[in-house]
Write an enzyme that holds these catalytic residues in place. Structure first.
Site, short mmCIF file in Angstrom:
data_model
loop_
_atom_site.label_atom_id
_atom_site.label_comp_id
_atom_site.label_asym_id
_atom_site.label_seq_id
_atom_site.Cartn_x
_atom_site.Cartn_y
_atom_site.Cartn_z
N GLU A 233 42.56 20.21 69.55
CA GLU A 233 43.77 19.73 70.24
C GLU A 233 43.82 20.12 71.71
O GLU A 233 43.61 21.27 72.07
CB GLU A 233 45.02 20.28 69.53
CG GLU A 233 46.33 19.78 70.13
CD GLU A 233 47.56 20.15 69.31
OE1 GLU A 233 48.67 19.74 69.69
OE2 GLU A 233 47.42 20.85 68.28
N LYS A 249 49.87 16.12 65.11
CA LYS A 249 50.75 16.35 63.96
C LYS A 249 50.42 15.28 62.93
O LYS A 249 50.51 14.09 63.21
CB LYS A 249 52.24 16.25 64.34
CG LYS A 249 52.80 17.55 64.83
CD LYS A 249 53.03 18.54 63.71
CE LYS A 249 52.97 19.97 64.16
NZ LYS A 249 51.64 20.56 64.19
#
Length: 432
Positions: A233, A249
């Site tokens: 990420e 997410k």
């Protein structure tokens, strides 16, 4: 400070990278960032190594962002380092009182004497000019490094800081907060750890990187403390007047067959619970960016796009904005930290609740590692899928978490945590 630049071509870049990282172990301070050639739009280089601090800043959270701002403004050079999660206490009226056996400073940055940027088969070496005479000697040393296997350490026993029943109780508490309307979403994390354990940091990192191949891999060494990260990420990147954030997410496991994998991708794309998790954080990120963005420039470039990694599929969104030229880079970080993907929404309420329910101080976990350029641009990852090691205390730790929303089922959330922890656990049990 002036830097001398020197470029070389390397025929076997994979071997050179291994030698470079091994050579870096002689220094007290080293940061290695590797994209593993993952196909992404926003990459500046394939890998970079920064070693040997000429100057540094190391502090707890009190007035930390102002100290970093002063340090970055004074140096106007390449600076590498990290922002620990507990800098939240500098941004808001919050506290951190949970157990900590790793003892990383809340903030650390250094101005490296020596930097190696790798792009395909080209290595650009940037040394502070007063150390340029060491370039040739260092290159000879690097190319003569031989790979070596260390002796086997004693087997590691991994313990849970929060056992399953307690985890379910804590999730029920979060769900009660959500049903009462205190929050919409909270990222709740738990620690796995090993005491009186010795690991080989470089081999552990290399094995974790080999089975994960993430776009934001990190090896960080600060004296006796190590971060071995397989992060997928990006937190935040500034390039000129553009800023982008790429929250993750939404998670799905990988399948053994291509057909089943494609089915899982399609299911993740359409999963209402996973999409809701992601969209709530996108709204939070848009709100954070709007604090400093030029009016009307905040936009969502990608919403809930599936990215595939070695271990999992993830939903990633990309949110961007434009900033004025006089906007200070540290102010951009301060206005968005900690990242929404690791906190929840609304952010402050979520941070208060997770501090109350988590058992461990997050420290470097769910913070960010990255760098500033001399022009004031920057790129930072999110510290997840990572092993943290304090060699002096013989303490090994990795944490995992997940977004809890109204649709969360505690049993499924627990399974997702174990899925995210799988690579770290495997590497620790099989490397040492």
């Amino acid at each position: 400070m002036q830097r001398t630049s020197h470029k070389i071509q390397v025929s076997n870049i994979s071997e050179f990278k291994t030698q470079l990282l091994q050579w870096a172990q002689q220094f007290k301070t080293a940061v290695w960032l590797d994209s593993n050639n993952y196909q992404q739009k926003y990459s500046n280089f394939d890998a970079v190594l920064a070693v040997d601090a000429f100057s540094k800043i190391e502090t707890n959270y009190t007035n930390a962002f102002q100290q970093l701002k002063d340090y970055q403004s004074t140096n106007n050079d390449y600076l590498f380092g990290y922002l620990g999660y507990d800098l939240k206490n500098d941004v808001e009226k919050l506290t951190s009182s949970n157990f900590d056996n790793l003892h990383f400073a809340d903030l650390f940055f250094f101005q490296p004497k020596k930097i190696f940027f790798i792009n395909q088969n080209t290595v650009e070496i940037k040394y502070l000019t007063e150390f340029k005479s060491e370039i040739e000697t260092d290159l000879k040393e690097i190319k003569s490094v031989k790979s070596q296997k260390s002796k086997k350490e004693a087997p590691i026993k991994i313990k849970l800081r929060i056992h399953k029943d307690a985890y379910y109780q804590k999730l029920d508490s979060i769900l009660n907060h959500i049903h009462r309307g205190d929050i919409y979403e909270a990222n709740f994390c738990q620690e796995f750890y090993s005491e009186n354990s010795t690991i080989n940091p470089i081999e552990t990192y290399q094995n974790l990187n080999t089975i994960s191949k993430p776009p934001f891999a990190t090896f960080l060494k600060l004296n006796d403390k190590f971060l071995l990260s397989a992060s997928p990420e990006r937190y935040l990147k500034k390039d000129g007047d553009s800023v982008i954030c790429q929250p993750i997410k939404g998670t799905e496991k990988r399948a053994s067959s291509k057909k089943e994998d494609l089915k899982l991708i399609a299911e993740l794309e359409q999963n209402p619970k996973e999409r809701a998790e992601n969209i709530m954080i996108v709204d939070l990120v848009r709100n954070d960016l709007s604090r400093f963005a030029i009016k009307g420039t905040v936009k969502v470039n990608e919403l809930c796009k599936v990215y595939t990694f070695e271990q999992v599929h993830q939903l990633i969104s990309t949110v961007s904005c434009k900033v004025k030229k006089d906007t200070h880079p540290v102010d951009i970080l301060k206005n968005t930290f900690p990242m929404g993907s690791m906190t929840g929404a609304p952010k402050i309420s979520a941070m208060k609740i997770i501090e109350e329910l988590e058992e461990t101080k997050r420290g470097l976990y769910s913070g960010a590692v990255g760098y500033f350029t001399p022009k004031g641009d920057f790129d930072f990852n999110v510290i997840i899928r990572s092993i943290l090691y304090n060699a002096s205390k013989k303490y090994v730790s990795y944490s995992v978490g997940g977004a809890i929303t109204a649709q969360s089922i505690p049993e499924k959330e627990y399974e997702e945590c174990l899925l995210k922890a799988k690579a770290m656990k495997y590497v620790l049990l099989n490397t040492n």
